[in-house]
Design a protein around this motif. Structure first.
Motif, PDB file in Angstrom:
ATOM      1  N   GLN A 153       1.427 -17.838 -77.585  1.00  0.00           N
ATOM      2  CA  GLN A 153       2.610 -17.809 -78.807  1.00  0.00           C
ATOM      3  C   GLN A 153       2.302 -16.468 -79.733  1.00  0.00           C
ATOM      4  O   GLN A 153       1.276 -15.811 -79.507  1.00  0.00           O
ATOM      5  CB  GLN A 153       2.428 -19.058 -79.743  1.00  0.00           C
ATOM      6  CG  GLN A 153       0.959 -18.855 -80.407  1.00  0.00           C
ATOM      7  CD  GLN A 153       0.993 -19.625 -81.940  1.00  0.00           C
ATOM      8  OE1 GLN A 153       0.473 -20.553 -81.920  1.00  0.00           O
ATOM      9  NE2 GLN A 153       1.689 -18.809 -82.711  1.00  0.00           N
ATOM     10  N   ASP A 188       1.587  -9.424 -79.908  1.00  0.00           N
ATOM     11  CA  ASP A 188       1.839 -11.089 -80.129  1.00  0.00           C
ATOM     12  C   ASP A 188       2.022 -11.272 -81.749  1.00  0.00           C
ATOM     13  O   ASP A 188       2.270 -12.459 -82.162  1.00  0.00           O
ATOM     14  CB  ASP A 188       0.813 -12.091 -79.641  1.00  0.00           C
ATOM     15  CG  ASP A 188      -0.578 -11.588 -80.047  1.00  0.00           C
ATOM     16  OD1 ASP A 188      -0.934 -10.816 -80.891  1.00  0.00           O
ATOM     17  OD2 ASP A 188      -1.630 -12.630 -79.815  1.00  0.00           O
ATOM     18  N   ASN A 189       1.300 -10.123 -82.333  1.00  0.00           N
ATOM     19  CA  ASN A 189       1.835 -10.260 -84.052  1.00  0.00           C
ATOM     20  C   ASN A 189       2.608  -8.968 -84.314  1.00  0.00           C
ATOM     21  O   ASN A 189       2.113  -7.833 -83.788  1.00  0.00           O
ATOM     22  CB  ASN A 189       0.566 -10.185 -84.857  1.00  0.00           C
ATOM     23  CG  ASN A 189      -0.384 -11.580 -84.882  1.00  0.00           C
ATOM     24  OD1 ASN A 189      -1.107 -11.849 -85.590  1.00  0.00           O
ATOM     25  ND2 ASN A 189       0.091 -12.489 -84.007  1.00  0.00           N
ATOM     26  N   LEU A 190       3.782  -9.255 -84.837  1.00  0.00           N
ATOM     27  CA  LEU A 190       4.723  -8.134 -85.060  1.00  0.00           C
ATOM     28  C   LEU A 190       5.208  -8.089 -86.644  1.00  0.00           C
ATOM     29  O   LEU A 190       5.454  -9.181 -87.119  1.00  0.00           O
ATOM     30  CB  LEU A 190       6.107  -8.433 -84.199  1.00  0.00           C
ATOM     31  CG  LEU A 190       6.033  -8.066 -82.794  1.00  0.00           C
ATOM     32  CD1 LEU A 190       5.234  -9.121 -82.118  1.00  0.00           C
ATOM     33  CD2 LEU A 190       7.338  -8.277 -82.330  1.00  0.00           C
ATOM     34  N   TYR A 237       3.463 -14.236 -83.709  1.00  0.00           N
ATOM     35  CA  TYR A 237       4.227 -14.517 -84.858  1.00  0.00           C
ATOM     36  C   TYR A 237       5.098 -13.240 -85.152  1.00  0.00           C
ATOM     37  O   TYR A 237       4.632 -12.197 -84.868  1.00  0.00           O
ATOM     38  CB  TYR A 237       3.371 -14.648 -86.126  1.00  0.00           C
ATOM     39  CG  TYR A 237       2.482 -16.150 -86.172  1.00  0.00           C
ATOM     40  CD1 TYR A 237       3.372 -17.152 -86.504  1.00  0.00           C
ATOM     41  CD2 TYR A 237       1.228 -16.256 -85.802  1.00  0.00           C
ATOM     42  CE1 TYR A 237       2.790 -18.324 -86.851  1.00  0.00           C
ATOM     43  CE2 TYR A 237       0.713 -17.499 -86.137  1.00  0.00           C
ATOM     44  CZ  TYR A 237       1.452 -18.669 -86.487  1.00  0.00           C
ATOM     45  OH  TYR A 237       0.992 -19.654 -86.626  1.00  0.00           O
ATOM     46  N   VAL A 238       6.233 -13.236 -85.675  1.00  0.00           N
ATOM     47  CA  VAL A 238       6.933 -12.005 -86.301  1.00  0.00           C
ATOM     48  C   VAL A 238       7.045 -12.268 -87.885  1.00  0.00           C
ATOM     49  O   VAL A 238       7.425 -13.358 -88.348  1.00  0.00           O
ATOM     50  CB  VAL A 238       8.341 -12.078 -85.785  1.00  0.00           C
ATOM     51  CG1 VAL A 238       9.147 -10.888 -86.301  1.00  0.00           C
ATOM     52  CG2 VAL A 238       8.241 -12.105 -84.306  1.00  0.00           C
ATOM     53  N   ARG A 239       6.543 -11.271 -88.470  1.00  0.00           N
ATOM     54  CA  ARG A 239       6.692 -11.142 -89.885  1.00  0.00           C
ATOM     55  C   ARG A 239       8.120 -10.685 -90.484  1.00  0.00           C
ATOM     56  O   ARG A 239       8.496  -9.604 -89.973  1.00  0.00           O
ATOM     57  CB  ARG A 239       5.520 -10.450 -90.677  1.00  0.00           C
ATOM     58  CG  ARG A 239       5.731 -10.348 -92.178  1.00  0.00           C
ATOM     59  CD  ARG A 239       4.662  -9.468 -92.625  1.00  0.00           C
ATOM     60  NE  ARG A 239       4.531  -9.362 -94.180  1.00  0.00           N
ATOM     61  CZ  ARG A 239       4.011  -8.529 -94.766  1.00  0.00           C
ATOM     62  NH1 ARG A 239       2.840  -7.783 -94.198  1.00  0.00           N
ATOM     63  NH2 ARG A 239       4.211  -8.384 -96.149  1.00  0.00           N
ATOM     64  N   VAL A 242       7.046 -15.882 -92.050  1.00  0.00           N
ATOM     65  CA  VAL A 242       6.283 -15.690 -90.665  1.00  0.00           C
ATOM     66  C   VAL A 242       6.868 -16.536 -89.658  1.00  0.00           C
ATOM     67  O   VAL A 242       6.727 -17.922 -89.954  1.00  0.00           O
ATOM     68  CB  VAL A 242       4.714 -15.817 -91.008  1.00  0.00           C
ATOM     69  CG1 VAL A 242       4.122 -15.549 -89.685  1.00  0.00           C
ATOM     70  CG2 VAL A 242       4.330 -14.884 -92.159  1.00  0.00           C
ATOM     71  N   TRP A 243       7.448 -16.060 -88.377  1.00  0.00           N
ATOM     72  CA  TRP A 243       8.121 -16.947 -87.620  1.00  0.00           C
ATOM     73  C   TRP A 243       7.467 -16.948 -86.295  1.00  0.00           C
ATOM     74  O   TRP A 243       7.353 -15.944 -85.889  1.00  0.00           O
ATOM     75  CB  TRP A 243       9.658 -16.694 -87.538  1.00  0.00           C
ATOM     76  CG  TRP A 243      10.029 -16.587 -88.733  1.00  0.00           C
ATOM     77  CD1 TRP A 243      10.384 -15.569 -89.736  1.00  0.00           C
ATOM     78  CD2 TRP A 243      10.567 -17.895 -89.766  1.00  0.00           C
ATOM     79  NE1 TRP A 243      10.966 -15.958 -90.843  1.00  0.00           N
ATOM     80  CE2 TRP A 243      11.294 -17.334 -91.077  1.00  0.00           C
ATOM     81  CE3 TRP A 243      10.763 -19.091 -89.537  1.00  0.00           C
ATOM     82  CZ2 TRP A 243      11.738 -18.050 -91.734  1.00  0.00           C
ATOM     83  CZ3 TRP A 243      11.323 -20.011 -90.202  1.00  0.00           C
ATOM     84  CH2 TRP A 243      11.536 -19.509 -91.583  1.00  0.00           C
ATOM     85  N   PRO A 244       7.412 -17.913 -85.670  1.00  0.00           N
ATOM     86  CA  PRO A 244       6.650 -17.933 -84.302  1.00  0.00           C
ATOM     87  C   PRO A 244       7.830 -17.859 -83.194  1.00  0.00           C
ATOM     88  O   PRO A 244       8.831 -18.028 -83.161  1.00  0.00           O
ATOM     89  CB  PRO A 244       6.139 -19.448 -84.209  1.00  0.00           C
ATOM     90  CG  PRO A 244       6.960 -20.326 -84.968  1.00  0.00           C
ATOM     91  CD  PRO A 244       7.363 -19.404 -86.102  1.00  0.00           C
ATOM     92  N   PHE A 245       7.153 -17.176 -82.023  1.00  0.00           N
ATOM     93  CA  PHE A 245       7.565 -17.221 -80.783  1.00  0.00           C
ATOM     94  C   PHE A 245       6.544 -17.802 -79.598  1.00  0.00           C
ATOM     95  O   PHE A 245       5.454 -17.964 -79.996  1.00  0.00           O
ATOM     96  CB  PHE A 245       8.265 -15.954 -80.267  1.00  0.00           C
ATOM     97  CG  PHE A 245       7.156 -14.653 -80.348  1.00  0.00           C
ATOM     98  CD1 PHE A 245       6.373 -14.246 -79.194  1.00  0.00           C
ATOM     99  CD2 PHE A 245       6.859 -13.980 -81.448  1.00  0.00           C
ATOM    100  CE1 PHE A 245       5.526 -13.594 -79.017  1.00  0.00           C
ATOM    101  CE2 PHE A 245       6.079 -12.937 -81.579  1.00  0.00           C
ATOM    102  CZ  PHE A 245       5.387 -12.752 -80.413  1.00  0.00           C
TER     103      PHE A 245
END
Lengths: 655, 655
Positions: free
Chosen positions: B634, B560-562, B636-638, B617-620
């Protein structure tokens, strides 16, 4: 790897389980009509030739669209494309509508529509526009209730998960958009684990002018919580706006656990009139912000997209008395304000009861500085000081509350899967009805206004399972219609909904139907490539671009035979529908086009491109059965080789 | 320029006008319930928890899709994407489904679906599959009634306007596709005015195997007429297939006039068993033909597209006794065969009566060589020799006929806007009901089979105008439901239809519901990038491609965090839904993605791409409300700069 179950308390786990299975008891109860109203069939039946009493505008959720239903029949009258490409009409494919889906990220063909809200005058729904938010790539759209078309989309910069949106103030001064996911503000490349204290949750106030046009007035740079839902104050509380928050823990990973730790999160109370005054007097800071503003014009029949580059940001700590936090149990979802504006309901989704705040108590608590500390410089009001009351034994997992204008409130409980009616002021539970299954949202026409039209209620349910004939693994969601005009809610009807309805807004039909447009006037058509009569039709070559000025009328295209087009050309078919009668659209489709058809309303011009790849003679035709000679409504394009010298040539009226 | 009206006879013009206006008398008649059934409300009401009695599969027309309705309620239970991109589920956007929309013209995101037909065994609908044709870029699709998903699409080469399709023979030996617009065969760059005598109208016979897989068996190179509709023989006429033609004038321009000159066009009678034998014995010629064959596999959850390059073509003149023409007035549209197989109805759309041919008389006429000349070498049978009867005073503009299995037929009349019931054999008119407005097609469940289930009839009307609350210039089309179990048709209900229904196929619910699949089994998931447990999740970089093996389960993504993703990368999110309960889909959406979301059924893997354009930092998040903690689902992608050296890093379960 630690297993997730170890994080979850037994209680929480058991709560979650309830919503997962089919409940035999409930199903039987319904099947035998236990909770059914008498004469339900007659009460929802709208005879051929008769009209429904209410419009329901239901969000399509992951369809990106807005659906229009009639109540009480539950019939879907239209699907309006908003944030997603819509092959049916060519929305998002035609040259005129592609700019509607432009964003600062480029062309985005899909959106996640959530919360429609109808424009208001003096706190009453006025039937001019419906606003709706896009959650994924943050945007707000405005749909005209004259044309039932999307007229404007504005991107919301610095936002992520535009969820606590799009609700309007009581004279449609603002449509408000709040961020669900907090992010760096402005965006920057930082480690995700640095979230706490560094990410922000902007709340954006978008001014709406008399024509409906939207302009970002200011953006409030709030602490990095998740802002879930919101509603405006009304009556005495007009001038305030209320937002639920969750993840006040500011957790960045495994939020189902880590964002569910705090016993209470907040409702943020924002005095927007104070901030409006502040920015009118030069307050706030203009910062860089890239966002698209897309407007569809009904005279040129064309959308334009403008990339904006600045937004006015306001630090809430700079405006004395503008923002307060009201502690609210627990991860509250819906944030609902009653018709009088006195009560603010926080639907604590992990709570077993329902918390109601008092606006007048809130004002007193502010005056008396009854604070329990602060969060990032924003005062936290004492819980007891603002509490109006608690609805006990309401159910499990309250999500949303609506009002009937008769002093009653109706709350959905997702986990215990029911709709509960209770009394404002006494907080006593008056009635409850099971939902099939796991109700999310509910809607009473005019529910977000000073004058709800409290005759019907629809519940929008998240799980469908066995409610309809099976359709494989993927099912439509399901709504249930209740008559709420009596003491007890009476279930009248189950009806499927298209996409995933996250919310709905309703209005009595009389407020809308008289203004519904029937045609576009040809003499008002200012499209750059319109052919307003067959005499204006032609082919024009410009390098490898060929523009066809084409008309349609029952039952032929002009021109209908086209030659001189070559492989490698880019052909623009600009098709004008010359009809001026109601409900005589024509369609246009070209074999092998790598885009969609066009569906063209009377008086409209639309454009689709075609890049022919193969030599030969290729047909086009009308896609909408328009007359007894519809099948004859076709033409041919001759495509020659790249180096051919076949000249442009076209045929009008068989000559 | 000559004006079109000068071409049209007064009669034709007046016929056309009839369908254009609202008829006050009719509206009043309906509004006052003149033609209404008693207890109509109760007869269409399906109480909450109960199921409809029939499935109706209604073509979406220019939506490119197939819609599923329940009868008698008229509720839309599902929209199945077939030939068009469908943002709701990511069909045509996800990597797995994009190949479904591949054609010899490249990726085509839109289609014009027309005539659904249900597979048959022994001449009865068997509930295995629905076939449907795409008219614009000629294709045939097969939809599974186990999964309610499109499983296969085959392009039809050399065709243009694939309209006289997709009807099946009585053991689903073939699904048949006929061209509406004649074109050069094979395609070549010729002047359009050279059409007459040079263009061809191929009829394509596609074999269907026991698994439903389609393969073009042969293509019949017919004269260059327009082939409008078709139906198979049955009973004694099994082995034959019948096609209406129009534009036997072979006009290439202003067809509304020039293709309406001949007093009679033809019904082509094709003895496909004879041709089948001919090609089995080496007959026919293999010629070049570029066409796509796309198959979706339910184990890999992935479609593959194969480009084919040959087709077997048959000149009908080379097969003695295989093809005959039956003269039929006038520009016949529907071509309908009664349940016994004896009667072939030619619905002459510009005719004032209805022509019925006799199969047994046709055989005798062939035997006796009762010919009236020939057309391009194909014998024309004498009109009187095959004529079984004429339905007089039926109405104006007959389009389609269906049968109730009780010896009665029902025909729609577009111009006089009515449905007329008449008796097979005596040709007497038994009943008539006005339509609101301008009815096109009609459907009785099992209508194209030996055993119609003649309880209900739906008429699908082309003009809507005032039938529902107004929704601007663009309206949904409208259907009307009749009870036909008694002597007289009884109007029960008006309901809107989605897209433009060009036809429908119905079947009793019992034949389908038991086989409806609820989930995809995870242990059968053979997707190349599936992560079948959270332990299998990971990030893999391959140049500037990053593959994320991701899982979803209530209520979190893993990972969930990339981090370690850079501007300029192409990121593939391969998302596997680990749920194994019915009706627990999850969704996946990534901010700013230039494609759609994914809607992932339990056990499925789907892939969407993302090309990050901005650092930050962008959410999905999950787009389908799946549990009380859905809002927490949810991640986040950094995204770092092109030249950054942030390594790939991901977070599982909050660690």
């Amino acid at each position: 790897m630690k297993k997730i179950s170890s994080f979850l308390s037994i209680t929480l786990l058991s709560l979650l389980m309830i919503s997962c299975g089919e409940d035999d008891t409930k199903t039987k109860q319904s099947k035998t009509g236990g909770a059914m109203a008498s004469n339900a069939a007659e009460r929802v039946y709208v005879a051929p030739g008769e009209h429904d009493e209410f419009y329901a505008f239901i969000s399509g959720g992951y369809s990106g669209n807005l659906t229009v239903y009639g109540l009480p029949s539950g019939r879907m009258l239209k699907e309006i494309p908003v944030f997603s490409q819509f092959p049916t009409s060519g929305y998002g494919y035609s040259e005129e509508t592609k700019p509607m889906l432009n964003t600062s990220f480029g062309f985005v063909p899909w959106g996640d529509s959530h919360h429609p809200d109808i424009s208001q005058t003096n706190g009453e729904t006025d039937g001019r526009w419906v606003f709706i938010n896009e959650n994924n790539t943050p945007r707000i759209a405005r749909i005209s209730l004259e044309t039932f078309e999307t007229e404007e989309i504005i991107e919301v910069p610095h936002s992520a998960g535009n969820h606590s949106s799009s609700f309007v103030t009581e004279n449609t001064e603002y449509v408000v958009a709040g961020t669900r996911f907090s992010v760096p503000y402005p965006q920057e490349d930082v480690a995700i684990e640095n979230m706490k204290g560094n990410f922000k949750g902007p709340l954006t106030f978008i001014a709406v002018d008399d024509e409906g046009h939207m302009k970002i007035d200011f953006q409030l740079k709030m602490p990095g919580f998740n802002y879930d839902l919101s509603h405006p104050g009304r009556g005495d509380s007009h001038g305030w706006f209320f937002f639920t928050t969750y993840n006040t823990e500011e957790a960045h990973t495994l939020q189902e656990v880590n964002a569910s730790q705090n016993d209470k999160d907040f409702i943020a109370a924002v005095n927007w009139k104070k901030i409006q005054e502040y920015v009118a007097n030069g307050g706030g800071e203009e910062i860089d912000a890239e966002y698209a503003h897309n407007v569809y014009d009904h005279e040129t029949h064309t959308a334009t997209s403008t990339m904006m580059n600045k937004v006015l940001t306001v630090d809430p700590r700079d405006v004395e008395g503008a923002v307060y936090f009201m502690p609210t149990p627990k991860s509250p979802h819906g944030c609902d304000v009653d018709p009088s504006g006195e009560y603010i309901v926080g639907n604590g989704k992990l709570s077993t009861d329902l918390t109601v705040h008092s606006f007048s108590k809130m004002l007193k608590a502010i005056e008396n500085k009854e604070f329990d500390g602060e969060a990032y410089g924003i005062p936290i009001l004492n819980f007891e000081s603002t509490l109006a009351g608690t609805v006990k034994e309401g159910g499990l997992g309250p999500l949303h509350t609506e009002f009937d204008g008769q002093g009653n409130a109706y709350t959905t409980f997702f986990i215990s899967s029911e709709v509960v009616k209770w009394k404002l002021g006494t907080w006593e539970v008056l009635d409850r009805q099971p939902s099939y299954y796991s109700v999310g949202h509910l809607m009473i026409p005019g529910g977000n206004s000073r004058k709800p039209e409290g005759k019907y209620l629809i519940s929008m349910n998240k799980i469908t399972k066995d409610r309809y004939l099976p359709t494989g693994p993927e099912l439509e969601h399901s709504a249930q219609l209740y008559d709420i005009s009596g003491d007890k809610m009476e279930l009248l009807l189950d009806f499927p909904t298209h996409g995933e309805p996250h919310y709905a807004a309703g209005i009595s039909a009389d407020k809308v139907k008289a203004n519904s447009r029937k045609i576009y006037r040809l003499d008002e058509n200012k499209h750059e490539y319109a052919a307003l009569s067959e005499d204006d039709t032609k082919m024009v070559r410009n390098g490898n671009e060929v523009h066809i000025y084409m008309t349609t009328v029952r039952s032929h295209f002009s021109p209908d035979n086209l030659e001189g087009i070559k492989v490698g050309d880019k052909v623009y078919f600009h098709v004008t529908n010359l009809e001026q009668d109601f409900d005589v659209p024509h369609g246009f489709a070209m074999i092998g086009a790598n885009t969609s058809e066009l569906l063209i309303m009377p008086g409209q011009t639309k454009t689709v491109t075609w890049e022919p790849k193969k030599e030969g003679v290729w047909p086009f035709y009308c896609t909408d059965f328009c007359s007894a000679l519809h099948q004859e409504m076709q033409g041919y394009v001759r495509v020659s080789g790249k180096n051919s010298n076949v000249p442009l040539k076209w045929t009008l009226d068989g000559e």
